[in-house]
Design an enzyme around this catalytic site. Structure first.
Site, PDB file in Angstrom:
ATOM      1  N   TYR A  77      87.745 107.366   4.088  1.00  0.00           N
ATOM      2  CA  TYR A  77      87.425 105.938   4.210  1.00  0.00           C
ATOM      3  C   TYR A  77      86.432 105.691   5.352  1.00  0.00           C
ATOM      4  O   TYR A  77      86.525 104.697   6.052  1.00  0.00           O
ATOM      5  CB  TYR A  77      88.715 105.147   4.471  1.00  0.00           C
ATOM      6  N   TRP A 124      93.642 105.766 -14.373  1.00  0.00           N
ATOM      7  CA  TRP A 124      94.778 105.153 -15.087  1.00  0.00           C
ATOM      8  C   TRP A 124      94.364 104.477 -16.377  1.00  0.00           C
ATOM      9  O   TRP A 124      95.190 104.129 -17.204  1.00  0.00           O
ATOM     10  CB  TRP A 124      95.580 104.245 -14.150  1.00  0.00           C
ATOM     11  N   GLY A 129     100.741  98.344   4.843  1.00  0.00           N
ATOM     12  CA  GLY A 129     101.667  99.147   5.629  1.00  0.00           C
ATOM     13  C   GLY A 129     101.279 100.595   5.626  1.00  0.00           C
ATOM     14  O   GLY A 129     100.436 101.026   4.831  1.00  0.00           O
ATOM     15  N   ASP A 130     101.898 101.339   6.560  1.00  0.00           N
ATOM     16  CA  ASP A 130     101.665 102.773   6.661  1.00  0.00           C
ATOM     17  C   ASP A 130     102.982 103.449   6.301  1.00  0.00           C
ATOM     18  O   ASP A 130     103.976 103.267   7.005  1.00  0.00           O
ATOM     19  CB  ASP A 130     101.231 103.099   8.096  1.00  0.00           C
ATOM     20  N   PHE A 131     102.996 104.204   5.199  1.00  0.00           N
ATOM     21  CA  PHE A 131     104.292 104.745   4.757  1.00  0.00           C
ATOM     22  C   PHE A 131     104.837 105.849   5.664  1.00  0.00           C
ATOM     23  O   PHE A 131     105.986 106.211   5.564  1.00  0.00           O
ATOM     24  CB  PHE A 131     104.302 105.116   3.276  1.00  0.00           C
ATOM     25  N   ASP A 173      99.877  99.738   0.598  1.00  0.00           N
ATOM     26  CA  ASP A 173      98.842 100.695   1.012  1.00  0.00           C
ATOM     27  C   ASP A 173      98.352 100.301   2.398  1.00  0.00           C
ATOM     28  O   ASP A 173      98.762  99.264   2.944  1.00  0.00           O
ATOM     29  CB  ASP A 173      97.688 100.735  -0.021  1.00  0.00           C
ATOM     30  N   GLN A 228      89.622 119.438  -0.138  1.00  0.00           N
ATOM     31  CA  GLN A 228      89.447 118.060   0.320  1.00  0.00           C
ATOM     32  C   GLN A 228      90.617 117.504   1.133  1.00  0.00           C
ATOM     33  O   GLN A 228      90.418 116.667   2.002  1.00  0.00           O
ATOM     34  CB  GLN A 228      89.220 117.153  -0.913  1.00  0.00           C
ATOM     35  N   HIS A 236     100.942 115.336  -3.623  1.00  0.00           N
ATOM     36  CA  HIS A 236      99.955 116.438  -3.675  1.00  0.00           C
ATOM     37  C   HIS A 236      98.917 116.385  -2.544  1.00  0.00           C
ATOM     38  O   HIS A 236      98.190 117.342  -2.346  1.00  0.00           O
ATOM     39  CB  HIS A 236      99.277 116.505  -5.059  1.00  0.00           C
ATOM     40  N   ASP A 237      98.870 115.255  -1.812  1.00  0.00           N
ATOM     41  CA  ASP A 237      97.899 115.139  -0.716  1.00  0.00           C
ATOM     42  C   ASP A 237      98.334 115.863   0.563  1.00  0.00           C
ATOM     43  O   ASP A 237      97.491 116.159   1.409  1.00  0.00           O
ATOM     44  CB  ASP A 237      97.709 113.660  -0.318  1.00  0.00           C
TER      45      ASP A 237
HETATM   46  N1  SAM Z   1      98.584 106.101  -6.038  1.00  0.00           N
HETATM   47  C1  SAM Z   1      97.181 105.883  -6.296  1.00  0.00           C
HETATM   48  C2  SAM Z   1      96.760 106.523  -7.599  1.00  0.00           C
HETATM   49  O1  SAM Z   1      97.385 107.500  -8.015  1.00  0.00           O
HETATM   50  O2  SAM Z   1      95.762 106.069  -8.176  1.00  0.00           O
HETATM   51  C3  SAM Z   1      96.298 106.391  -5.160  1.00  0.00           C
HETATM   52  C4  SAM Z   1      96.439 107.843  -4.826  1.00  0.00           C
HETATM   53  S1  SAM Z   1      95.380 108.340  -3.496  1.00  0.00           S
HETATM   54  C5  SAM Z   1      95.241 110.071  -3.749  1.00  0.00           C
HETATM   55  C6  SAM Z   1      96.406 108.242  -2.062  1.00  0.00           C
HETATM   56  C7  SAM Z   1      96.676 106.820  -1.624  1.00  0.00           C
HETATM   57  O3  SAM Z   1      97.570 106.841  -0.509  1.00  0.00           O
HETATM   58  C8  SAM Z   1      95.445 106.063  -1.167  1.00  0.00           C
HETATM   59  O4  SAM Z   1      95.392 104.818  -1.799  1.00  0.00           O
HETATM   60  C9  SAM Z   1      95.648 105.919   0.330  1.00  0.00           C
HETATM   61  O5  SAM Z   1      95.036 104.783   0.868  1.00  0.00           O
HETATM   62  C10 SAM Z   1      97.142 105.883   0.436  1.00  0.00           C
HETATM   63  N2  SAM Z   1      97.641 106.273   1.756  1.00  0.00           N
HETATM   64  C11 SAM Z   1      97.284 107.348   2.485  1.00  0.00           C
HETATM   65  N3  SAM Z   1      97.974 107.399   3.638  1.00  0.00           N
HETATM   66  C12 SAM Z   1      98.777 106.313   3.630  1.00  0.00           C
HETATM   67  C13 SAM Z   1      99.740 105.811   4.550  1.00  0.00           C
HETATM   68  N4  SAM Z   1      99.983 106.461   5.700  1.00  0.00           N
HETATM   69  N5  SAM Z   1     100.402 104.670   4.227  1.00  0.00           N
HETATM   70  C14 SAM Z   1     100.158 104.027   3.055  1.00  0.00           C
HETATM   71  N6  SAM Z   1      99.266 104.464   2.142  1.00  0.00           N
HETATM   72  C15 SAM Z   1      98.587 105.589   2.433  1.00  0.00           C
END
Ligand code: SAM
Length: 343
Positions: free
Chosen positions: A146, A163, A233-235, A209, A304, A253-254
């Site tokens: 970002y 999607w 929010g931050d999960f 998000d 990535q 998977h991230d």
């Molecule tokens: N779930 C969506 C999809 O499958 O189309 C997006 C998947 S994308 C790979 C990962 C998402 O996690 C992004 O939208 C990113 O902004 C969000 N994300 C990353 N770290 C985050 C955090 N700490 N808290 C909330 N969201 C987060």
């Protein structure tokens, strides 16, 4: 029939794969498919070149290659080659149709392609190549993704367009009618959440998000009479809102396993009794023999991100370790699959 040993047809086709990709990507970037869709009749390469400020010679070669891979059609009339789009190109490659994959292609071309140029280093070092490819710090992956609003839009466009293809199958893979409040953690533009709300209209669906993502989602991907709500929010560092079902689509998977475990434990703590978690990922086969899309996605996670793709047994192990049970797996046969587990 001739064997690969006599002549390596398949290998040669694979070697050419990146060039085939770039033929499609370049045509998308230049706007060839949009122009052909707008024209509504066969047009010459010269005409296309003029409209798109390109060389005639270059455009003719590009369009011929697109004919070769059966994405465009050509007819010669009075010595002039006239090109038209196939239905597939009009539907998926031009901008604007509800099924357009244009955003996915732009991201593949401008971000994924340069990253994959450093794949050998990613394999050697076992880590992502954001720094080498784009001069970005490799620790905070989403900060890197970002880095500007333009980059955010490209990434969110990519997430949004997947999607279109798999969303409906994913949200209807299990009977989710029993879940009242659904929270899509890291739900990005809300594309999957909206599919969920459409399929299960008696539920309420919230997308959570990062603040800057919610802002861009509402500004650039708005929906009239939106069926989903957004929450910033931050999960990892904030509290997770209580819900009956949590969606984690392409989240696990991230991240490396420790972070996934932390997140799933937090979700388990916030989850209402009888609730569950729905994972959406490209599942590997247990026997390691495919699907090739998932194996390639796993390499993409290496180059990535910080995570990987996994087979169902791995997700089951992690889910059970964090307190979930009744793990059910559904393979859709498309790119993405889904796993439901209950608290
Ligand atoms: N779930 C969506 C999809 O499958 O189309 C997006 C998947 S994308 C790979 C990962 C998402 O996690 C992004 O939208 C990113 O902004 C969000 N994300 C990353 N770290 C985050 C955090 N700490 N808290 C909330 N969201 C987060």
């Amino acid at each position: 029939s001739q064997s690969e040993l006599d002549y390596p047809f398949k290998l040669l086709e694979y070697f050419n794969g990146f060039r085939v990709s770039k033929v499609i990507f370049s045509a998308c970037e230049l706007g060839v498919f949009n122009l052909l869709l707008k024209a509504q009749e066969p047009i010459s390469a010269q005409h296309v070149a003029q409209e798109l400020s390109c060389s005639e010679d270059g455009m003719e070669r590009l369009m011929d290659a697109l004919v070769g891979i059966e994405i465009l059609e050509v007819e010669t009339k009075d010595g002039t080659a006239l090109y038209s789009s196939s239905d597939v190109a009009n539907l998926y490659l031009a901008k604007g149709s509800g099924k357009s994959l244009h955003d996915m292609i732009i991201y593949q071309s401008q971000t994924i392609y340069p990253l994959w140029n450093n794949m050998a280093d990613a394999v050697r070092e076992g880590k992502n190549q954001n720094e080498k490819t784009f001069g970005l710090p490799s620790e905070d992956i989403f900060k890197a993704l970002y880095r500007s609003e333009e980059e955010m839009l490209k990434f969110m466009g990519l997430m949004n367009s997947s999607w279109v293809l798999d969303g409906h199958d994913i949200v209807t893979a299990f009977n989710l009618s029993g879940f009242q409040k659904i929270v899509d953690l890291g739900g990005c533009t809300g594309a999957l959440a909206r599919e969920m709300a459409k399929a299960w209209p008696s539920s309420s669906v919230t997308v959570l998000d990062l603040p800057q993502v919610v802002e861009v989602a509402q500004k650039h991907f708005p929906q009239e009479d939106d069926a989903v709500e957004f929450q910033s929010g931050d999960f990892f560092s904030d509290e997770i809102p209580p819900a009956d079902l949590y969606i984690l689509a392409r989240i696990i998977h991230d991240w490396p396993e420790e972070k996934c475990v932390t997140l799933l434990k937090k979700i388990h703590d916030s989850c209402r009794p009888g609730g569950g978690v729905l994972l959406v990922e490209a599942l590997l086969f247990e026997n390691r023999r495919g699907p090739v899309t998932a194996q390639i996605f796993s390499l993409n996670m290496l180059v990535q991100m910080e995570g990987r793709e996994r087979p169902p047994s791995e997700y089951t192990r992690i889910l059970e370790k964090t307190g979930f049970h009744n793990v059910q797996v559904c393979r859709t046969g498309k790119c993405y699959d889904t796993i439901l587990a209950t608290r």
